[in-house]
Design an enzyme around this catalytic site. Structure first.
Site, short mmCIF file in Angstrom:
data_model
loop_
_atom_site.label_atom_id
_atom_site.label_comp_id
_atom_site.label_asym_id
_atom_site.label_seq_id
_atom_site.Cartn_x
_atom_site.Cartn_y
_atom_site.Cartn_z
N GLU A 153 0.82 -1.21 0.00
CA GLU A 153 0.00 0.00 0.00
C GLU A 153 0.86 1.27 0.00
O GLU A 153 0.80 2.07 0.94
CB GLU A 153 -0.96 0.01 1.18
CG GLU A 153 -2.02 -1.06 1.09
CD GLU A 153 -3.16 -0.87 2.08
OE1 GLU A 153 -2.97 -0.18 3.09
OE2 GLU A 153 -4.24 -1.43 1.83
N GLU A 308 -6.61 -7.76 -0.26
CA GLU A 308 -7.03 -7.74 1.15
C GLU A 308 -8.50 -7.38 1.23
O GLU A 308 -8.98 -6.48 0.53
CB GLU A 308 -6.28 -6.65 1.93
CG GLU A 308 -4.81 -6.88 2.13
CD GLU A 308 -4.19 -5.71 2.91
OE1 GLU A 308 -4.93 -5.01 3.64
OE2 GLU A 308 -2.98 -5.49 2.76
C1 GLA Z 1 -4.14 -2.30 5.05
C2 GLA Z 1 -2.76 -2.91 5.17
C3 GLA Z 1 -2.72 -4.12 6.05
C4 GLA Z 1 -3.59 -3.95 7.26
C5 GLA Z 1 -4.98 -3.62 6.82
C6 GLA Z 1 -5.96 -3.51 7.96
O1 GLA Z 1 -4.88 -2.77 4.02
O2 GLA Z 1 -2.22 -3.23 3.92
O3 GLA Z 1 -1.39 -4.34 6.43
O4 GLA Z 1 -3.08 -2.92 8.04
O5 GLA Z 1 -4.95 -2.38 6.16
O6 GLA Z 1 -7.26 -3.26 7.49
#
Ligand code: GLA
Ligand code: GLA
Length: 669
Positions: A153, A308
């Site tokens: 991210e 995710e």
């Molecule tokens: C983001 C991050 C993860 C985690 C999630 C929690 O998507 O990439 O590492 O912190 O948020 O929702």
């Protein structure tokens, strides 16, 4: 040659972030067994493990990760291996404080959370490169390695940096772009407010200013930071390509993420992946559906992975509602229906320590295999195995929405006629109408290929770079139908006005000029009249002068009453429609339905409200998804004379199908 994703993962990928370094080794084997049972075939490993892998500078300990990868492989679980660069270790910033990103006020970020690095730090870039080399060399031949997950991210918490090194890099970036300081002065319009520069080192960041910033400078700062973070990604990609030329690489994108121009990034990724966390308080997640469509569009329709999502609830909102039974499964199918070839979660096992210990996971704290959450995960994982042949299937859109990150940056700069306009809200408004009608939509850049579409919408396309109008003109000339909405075609690449009457580049295409803008107060509304029917409008009114277009709706009130509000212009073989206000949903629905009918663009099936229908196609098969978001069952008429195979029920259906509440049917034909 890099392998295609559907070669690497011929089935829908299912799994999640796996952080074994947070657990005792005794848990790993149990994890692998549970994964196998749940149908997990891919996990992302090592995303945040830099400080565990490299405890001191240059001293790497891969032994634990070797064992983890071996165990996973033995249990048939592939690995999306992270490069582990998402958060640097404490020793790095202690030894080299210049790796820390700096806030607007000059204060550096610190170790203790994550992502505190400056993308422009040369020392950070060097450390990243070294680590990625080590990772790639260590695991290049490991059979568990399916793909590389670069960083994590990018820009999530920190997409701006105001360090000295960033300032030098900004000045270099500007030199590259403008060559001479005089050119920069022109392109930034610096005769305004006495902002002229004689030397590059006079240039500062557009922050800590007494009043309004220079919008051209601000736009360039955003471009610069996008490029800086992108360079960081490309440094990793280059190393990986050299050592593992056949392994696909990507990073994971985010929701409604403004700082990074994902269309540009996607060109350097072998797979688009993104992270989606709908708030259950919002009900049916149509905005997330839009982002699925956007993600699928970033690489011209190539399927994406949902890298995710959460099984139950996150822990980072004020109040974290949990998804109701069946919702996680249902929303996952919505992902797949819209082009998702991977359904992954953050994270595998719910954490024991740290800031995310209350974040949901595939295996909850209770570790109970009979828990609702794990059972739902297991059901989905095993169902997805029944969708053989789906991976790689494409969408079917005949409608496209123009989307542009730089436009997003520029149109939301301060100092506008209306300073609470949201680009995304304008896009959502049009998208919603298609979504509720189950009309498939792709997203394209303003200069993207429009040849496959019949209907294109360009909401609030404020910035039009030189020549982009030709792409829209060509589309309409060739028979396309185009909607352009208010405050479009106003500024150029530098955020300077296109002179010659608003919206100068689009005037001949739209057959009109906008003489003035008349934004409305917060509580102000107006009415438009279209075919004798009345609809409410708010936010904005354009004072339109027709130059060949004709009005299809007029304002009813205020000093511009009876003036055109919505117009249509025949142009070549097609038509361009201009919406010079912010109409209510019922007006847009009527306008869009009329156009769709005329163009004979329809949903795959007729369906009641809140039943989401989408199709994906391969060379010889069509996969039809019927997703029932209602709390009651629905019965839907299927296409006459077609016999479908119901993938999840394993039987044939024809004529009609009943889909239970919060349930899905996937029919192949
Ligand atoms: C983001 C991050 C993860 C985690 C999630 C929690 O998507 O990439 O590492 O912190 O948020 O929702
Ligand atoms: C003040 C300033 C002007 C101009 C106007 C705009 O009056 O003196 O330079 O910025 O505001 O309203």
């Amino acid at each position: 040659m890099v392998k295609r994703i559907d070669e690497v993962m011929p089935r829908i990928a299912f799994g999640g972030d796996y952080n074994p370094e947070q657990w005792d080794e005794s848990v790993w084997l149990e994890d692998a067994k549970l994964m196998q049972e749940a149908g997990v075939n891919l996990v992302s490993v090592a995303i945040f493990s830099w400080s565990v892998l490299e405890r001191e500078e240059g001293k790497l300990d891969f032994s634990w990760l070797d064992r983890v990868l071996d165990i996973l492989h033995d249990h048939g679980v592939g690995v999306s291996l992270a490069t582990a660069t998402a958060s640097p270790p404490a020793w790095l910033s202690k030894e080299y404080p210049e790796v820390l990103a700096v806030q607007e006020n000059g204060v550096p970020y610190q170790i203790g959370s994550r992502q505190h690095y400056s993308p422009n730090s040369k020392r950070f870039r060097y450390a990243v490169k070294q680590l990625v080399k080590e990772m790639a060399n260590r695991y290049k031949d490991h059979s568990a390695l399916k793909m590389w997950h670069i960083n994590n991210e990018y820009g999530c918490h920190l997409a701006e940096c105001y360090s000295d090194e960033s300032l030098s890099a900004f000045r270099e970036w500007l030199k590259n772009r403008y060559q001479t300081i005089e050119n920069l002065n022109q392109k930034w319009g610096t005769n305004f407010w006495s902002q002229r520069y004689n030397e590059w080192d006079e240039i500062q960041f557009p922050v800590n200013l007494p009043t309004f910033y220079n919008p051209s400078q601000k736009l360039d700062y955003k471009r610069f930071m996008n490029d800086a973070i992108f360079d960081l990604y490309k440094i990793e990609k280059e190393v990986l390509r050299e050592i593992t030329p056949d392994i696909p690489v990507f990073t994971n994108f985010m929701y409604e993420f403004k700082p990074l121009n994902y269309f540009g990034w996607a060109k350097e990724m072998d797979l688009v992946t993104w992270d989606s966390y709908p708030d259950p308080r919002e009900g049916k997640p149509y905005r997330h559906a839009m982002h699925h469509d956007l993600m699928r569009s970033l690489k011209n329709g190539q399927p994406f992975y949902l890298m995710e999502q959460v099984t139950s609830h996150v822990n980072w909102r004020d109040i974290n509602l949990t998804k109701k039974p069946g919702e996680m499964r249902l929303w996952s199918y919505s992902t797949v229906a819209r082009g998702g070839d991977g359904v992954m979660y953050f994270q595998w096992r719910q954490g024991k320590a740290g800031a995310e210990k209350f974040h949901g996971a595939m295996v909850p704290h209770s570790n109970d295999p009979n828990s609702r959450v794990y059972q739902e995960v297991k059901q989905l994982g095993n169902e997805l195995k029944q969708l053989d042949g789906l991976a790689g299937a494409r969408g079917t859109a005949k409608v496209a929405i123009v989307f542009d990150w730089e436009n997003w940056w520029a149109v939301e700069h301060e100092g506008k006629p209306h300073n609470r306009l949201s680009y995304l809200d304008q896009v959502y408004q049009y998208y919603r109408s298609f979504y509720e009608k189950n009309i498939a939509v792709d997203f394209v850049e303003p200069n993207g290929n429009l040849a496959d579409y019949q209907f294109v919408v360009a909401p609030m396309l404020y910035m039009i770079r030189d020549g982009e109008e030709n792409n829209l003109e060509q589309f309409v000339k060739n028979g396309g139908t185009l909607i352009v909405s208010f405050f479009s075609g106003i500024a150029d690449e530098q955020d300077h006005i296109h002179l010659g009457g608003y919206p100068a580049p689009l005037r001949s295409l739209l057959g009109l000029t906008v003489e003035e803008f008349a934004p409305m107060a917060d509580d102000e509304i107006n009415t438009i009249v279209a075919n004798g029917e009345k609809f409410t409008v708010n936010t904005w009114a354009d004072i339109i002068k027709l130059e060949g277009a004709k009005a299809i709706a007029t304002f009813k009130e205020n000093w511009y009453q009876d003036n055109p509000a919505v117009t249509i212009h025949r142009y070549g073989q097609g038509s361009s429609i201009y919406v010079g206000t912010n109409p209510s949903d019922d007006y847009l629905d009527q306008l869009i339905s009329g156009i769709l009918q005329q163009l004979e663009v329809s949903a795959p099936l007729d369906a009641p409200k809140d039943v989401e229908i989408a199709e994906r196609v391969t060379n010889d098969k069509r996969y039809l998804f019927i997703i029932n978001h209602n709390t009651d069952p629905v019965t839907i008429a299927l296409k006459e004379g077609v016999v479908y195979q119901d993938c999840l029920q394993g039987k044939q259906v024809s004529q009609t199908i009943t889909v239970q509440n919060t349930d899905v049917a996937i029919l192949v034909y």
